[in-house]
Design an enzyme around this catalytic site. Structure first.
Site, PDB file in Angstrom:
ATOM      1  N   ARG A  98      52.431  39.317  29.409  1.00 34.14           N
ATOM      2  CA  ARG A  98      51.477  38.509  28.135  1.00 34.14           C
ATOM      3  C   ARG A  98      49.744  39.141  27.962  1.00 34.14           C
ATOM      4  O   ARG A  98      48.974  38.802  29.231  1.00 34.14           O
ATOM      5  CB  ARG A  98      51.275  37.045  28.773  1.00 34.14           C
ATOM      6  N   GLN A 133      49.968  41.410  22.652  1.00 34.61           N
ATOM      7  CA  GLN A 133      48.936  40.552  22.487  1.00 34.61           C
ATOM      8  C   GLN A 133      49.739  40.007  21.053  1.00 34.61           C
ATOM      9  O   GLN A 133      50.091  38.461  20.292  1.00 34.61           O
ATOM     10  CB  GLN A 133      47.409  40.373  22.235  1.00 34.61           C
ATOM     11  N   ASP A 174      53.486  38.340  20.870  1.00 31.70           N
ATOM     12  CA  ASP A 174      53.713  38.021  22.094  1.00 31.70           C
ATOM     13  C   ASP A 174      54.315  36.752  21.094  1.00 31.70           C
ATOM     14  O   ASP A 174      53.275  35.288  20.496  1.00 31.70           O
ATOM     15  CB  ASP A 174      52.645  37.413  22.243  1.00 31.70           C
ATOM     16  N   SER A 230      53.462  32.646  22.567  1.00 31.64           N
ATOM     17  CA  SER A 230      51.808  32.188  22.432  1.00 31.64           C
ATOM     18  C   SER A 230      52.157  31.659  20.660  1.00 31.64           C
ATOM     19  O   SER A 230      51.676  30.809  20.345  1.00 31.64           O
ATOM     20  CB  SER A 230      50.670  33.142  22.607  1.00 31.64           C
ATOM     21  N   TYR A 242      51.315  34.087  35.138  1.00 28.97           N
ATOM     22  CA  TYR A 242      51.883  32.543  35.166  1.00 28.97           C
ATOM     23  C   TYR A 242      51.781  31.862  36.710  1.00 28.97           C
ATOM     24  O   TYR A 242      51.659  32.493  37.281  1.00 28.97           O
ATOM     25  CB  TYR A 242      53.794  33.030  34.848  1.00 28.97           C
TER      26      TYR A 242
HETATM   27  P1  NAD Z   1      54.065  27.431  30.664  1.00 30.89           P
HETATM   28  O1  NAD Z   1      54.497  27.614  29.019  1.00 30.89           O
HETATM   29  O2  NAD Z   1      54.832  29.035  30.533  1.00 30.89           O
HETATM   30  O3  NAD Z   1      53.358  27.230  30.777  1.00 30.89           O
HETATM   31  C1  NAD Z   1      52.511  25.936  30.395  1.00 30.89           C
HETATM   32  C2  NAD Z   1      51.356  26.142  30.780  1.00 30.89           C
HETATM   33  O4  NAD Z   1      52.400  24.901  32.122  1.00 30.89           O
HETATM   34  C3  NAD Z   1      50.595  26.664  32.097  1.00 30.89           C
HETATM   35  O5  NAD Z   1      49.529  26.829  32.190  1.00 30.89           O
HETATM   36  C4  NAD Z   1      51.363  26.435  33.391  1.00 30.89           C
HETATM   37  O6  NAD Z   1      49.916  27.116  35.046  1.00 30.89           O
HETATM   38  C5  NAD Z   1      50.833  24.665  32.997  1.00 30.89           C
HETATM   39  N1  NAD Z   1      51.391  24.199  34.896  1.00 30.89           N
HETATM   40  C6  NAD Z   1      53.028  25.201  35.019  1.00 30.89           C
HETATM   41  N2  NAD Z   1      53.365  24.416  36.276  1.00 30.89           N
HETATM   42  C7  NAD Z   1      52.296  22.945  36.094  1.00 30.89           C
HETATM   43  C8  NAD Z   1      52.356  22.523  37.457  1.00 30.89           C
HETATM   44  N3  NAD Z   1      53.034  21.506  38.886  1.00 30.89           N
HETATM   45  N4  NAD Z   1      51.386  20.760  36.931  1.00 30.89           N
HETATM   46  C9  NAD Z   1      50.466  21.627  35.835  1.00 30.89           C
HETATM   47  N5  NAD Z   1      51.148  22.656  35.228  1.00 30.89           N
HETATM   48  C10 NAD Z   1      52.214  23.205  35.208  1.00 30.89           C
HETATM   49  O7  NAD Z   1      52.379  29.235  30.026  1.00 30.89           O
HETATM   50  P2  NAD Z   1      51.976  29.294  28.821  1.00 30.89           P
HETATM   51  O8  NAD Z   1      51.816  28.850  28.009  1.00 30.89           O
HETATM   52  O9  NAD Z   1      53.502  30.796  28.234  1.00 30.89           O
HETATM   53  O10 NAD Z   1      50.812  30.619  29.541  1.00 30.89           O
HETATM   54  C11 NAD Z   1      51.385  32.126  30.073  1.00 30.89           C
HETATM   55  C12 NAD Z   1      50.496  33.047  31.192  1.00 30.89           C
HETATM   56  O11 NAD Z   1      50.176  33.718  30.659  1.00 30.89           O
HETATM   57  C13 NAD Z   1      48.959  31.913  30.994  1.00 30.89           C
HETATM   58  O12 NAD Z   1      47.955  32.347  32.756  1.00 30.89           O
HETATM   59  C14 NAD Z   1      48.023  32.507  29.666  1.00 30.89           C
HETATM   60  O13 NAD Z   1      46.516  33.058  29.946  1.00 30.89           O
HETATM   61  C15 NAD Z   1      48.785  34.102  29.711  1.00 30.89           C
HETATM   62  N6  NAD Z   1      48.870  34.434  28.193  1.00 30.89           N
HETATM   63  C16 NAD Z   1      48.038  35.359  28.390  1.00 30.89           C
HETATM   64  C17 NAD Z   1      47.576  35.993  27.102  1.00 30.89           C
HETATM   65  C18 NAD Z   1      47.343  37.158  27.129  1.00 30.89           C
HETATM   66  O14 NAD Z   1      46.682  37.896  27.857  1.00 30.89           O
HETATM   67  N7  NAD Z   1      47.126  38.322  25.721  1.00 30.89           N
HETATM   68  C19 NAD Z   1      48.653  35.582  26.008  1.00 30.89           C
HETATM   69  C20 NAD Z   1      49.374  34.114  26.105  1.00 30.89           C
HETATM   70  C21 NAD Z   1      49.520  33.623  28.176  1.00 30.89           C
END
Ligand code: NAD
Length: 386
Positions: free
Chosen positions: A127, A132, A135, A138, A233
């Site tokens: 990620r 991006q 991805d 996302s 994550y």
């Molecule tokens: P995910 O689907 O793995 O999880 C969804 C959300 O649930 C996350 O924000 C996580 O912090 C939250 N979560 C987990 N356990 C929890 C709990 N017990 N209580 C409350 N919330 C909880 O996450 P995602 O949407 O796939 O994103 C994961 C990471 O990847 C994030 O840091 C996001 O910013 C990052 N990301 C980066 C890029 C990039 O830089 N290109 C792109 C997409 C996502």
């Protein structure tokens, strides 16, 4: 290089791996694209559109699987009606790209390694900013976050926006989004566009500003432990931290008309954020949409794939929401895949540079080996418990 697009045979999967617009771009770059007849039917892209984009339509799936240099799919390879696995149809050295769920279904990775297939699992793409445009987690999570709000709005026996009418004033719906990752942020934005008052919670404190920039209130829980793992994550939190978060969020759940849960920890069962006691405190008519249903659910009352009425509260546990918007889901997924294919193919030949972090992380099997340590560990655990 023959890039082949297989028809998804899994029940309920309406997406297709490439759409005609993206096929045209790949063909223009000198790649040969084969599309299985009817592959785009369930996402409203017909064979003639693929042909017009320069693809060759292949009626016999056996030929498509056997001759592909790179086979593109959405979901996992399946067992066919004749009992043969799609994996066995691939030739040794072929490349397979799709959502291969190696942490959830590691035995598929094992079969791919045994077949000497080079498999890229699209959910393992790092990620990072550089990756991006590949991805797909996302692009698909964003669709799910949007659709979750529409489902909630349709199930709620109330308006979302505040209305001032001759017949009286309607208060806006209160929406609480739990987990503010990609799906959660899109859910917040969509609920705000529909006029709801939105609150959100996440254990990663870094999302506070993103939540606020979308016009929602961030619910803070002070935890005495690190909640962020590698790659940004969330980490699985301790029992004490779970208890603490439940105490804080209970009040917000109680006063919400809609709760949308999206919390996940990669490779683990989804954490329970909404207990039965919390549901019991909600107003009758309230709605919970649990986007973590496929990973066991964030709500104790969720039944994956079903709508449950529990003490007057409707709990919806949708499965594969991106597939319910197959046109845009396929369009975005196709762009993600095409970017990866263009990254892997140079001068019409496959270039596998395992020094590159995108290739190194996303490639789960190659030359008869499972390349991912976590997948190997899970398989080792499975074989010692059997
Ligand atoms: P995910 O689907 O793995 O999880 C969804 C959300 O649930 C996350 O924000 C996580 O912090 C939250 N979560 C987990 N356990 C929890 C709990 N017990 N209580 C409350 N919330 C909880 O996450 P995602 O949407 O796939 O994103 C994961 C990471 O990847 C994030 O840091 C996001 O910013 C990052 N990301 C980066 C890029 C990039 O830089 N290109 C792109 C997409 C996502």
């Amino acid at each position: 290089m023959k890039i082949a697009v297989a028809k998804e045979v899994e029940v309920g999967e309406r997406r297709v791996a490439l759409v005609p617009e993206i096929v045209a771009r790949l063909v223009k770059q000198g790649l040969e694209v084969w599309v299985e007849a009817g592959a785009g039917d369930r996402s409203f892209f017909d064979d003639t559109a693929y042909e017009a984009a320069g693809a060759k339509i292949i009626s016999n799936p056996d030929i498509l699987w056997k001759e592909a240099d790179i086979l593109l799919k959405v979901g996992l390879p399946q067992e066919r009606e004749d009992g043969r696995s799609e994996i066995d149809l691939l030739r040794e050295g072929a490349v397979l790209i799709g959502f291969l769920n190696p942490l959830g279904q590691p035995t598929v990775a094992q079969q791919l390694a045994e077949r000497k297939v080079t498999a890229f699992s699209i959910e393992m793409i790092p990620r990072t900013t550089r990756a991006q445009s590949m991805d797909a987690l996302s692009s698909q999570a964003s669709l799910a976050g949007y659709k979750a709000v529409l489902i909630a709005a349709a199930a709620l026996p109330k308006y979302f926006p505040m209305l001032t009418t001759a017949a009286g004033t309607i208060a806006p719906a209160k929406v609480f989004v739990m987990g503010a990752g990609v799906a959660g942020l899109q859910a917040i934005a969509t609920a705000r566009r529909l006029g709801a008052v939105v609150e959100a919670f996440d254990i990663r404190p870094a999302v506070k500003e993103e939540v606020q920039s979308l016009g929602a209130k961030f619910v803070e829980v002070q935890l005495q432990e690190d909640t962020v793992a590698a790659g940004g994550y969330a980490k699985e939190i301790s029992e004490a931290a779970k208890q603490r978060t439940q105490e804080v969020v209970a009040e917000h759940v109680k006063h919400s008309d809609v709760v949308i849960t999206t919390a996940q920890v990669p490779g683990k069962k989804a954490p329970i954020l909404v207990t039965e006691e919390m549901v019991a405190e909600m107003k009758p008519g309230s709605v919970i949409v649990d986007l973590a249903a496929e990973q066991g659910g964030n709500c104790a009352c969720t039944d994956p794939g079903k709508d449950v009425l529990w003490n007057g509260v409707t709990i919806i546990g949708p499965i594969n929401l991106p597939s319910s918007m197959p046109v845009h889901a396929s369009q975005l997924y196709a762009k993600n895949l095409a970017t990866l294919v263009q990254y892997l193919v140079k001068d019409n030949a496959l270039q596998l540079n395992f020094e590159d972090d995108i290739i190194n992380t996303a490639c789960i099997t190659h030359a008869g080996e499972i390349r991912n340590q976590r997948v190997r560990d899970i398989l080792a655990q499975v074989s010692t418990t059997v």
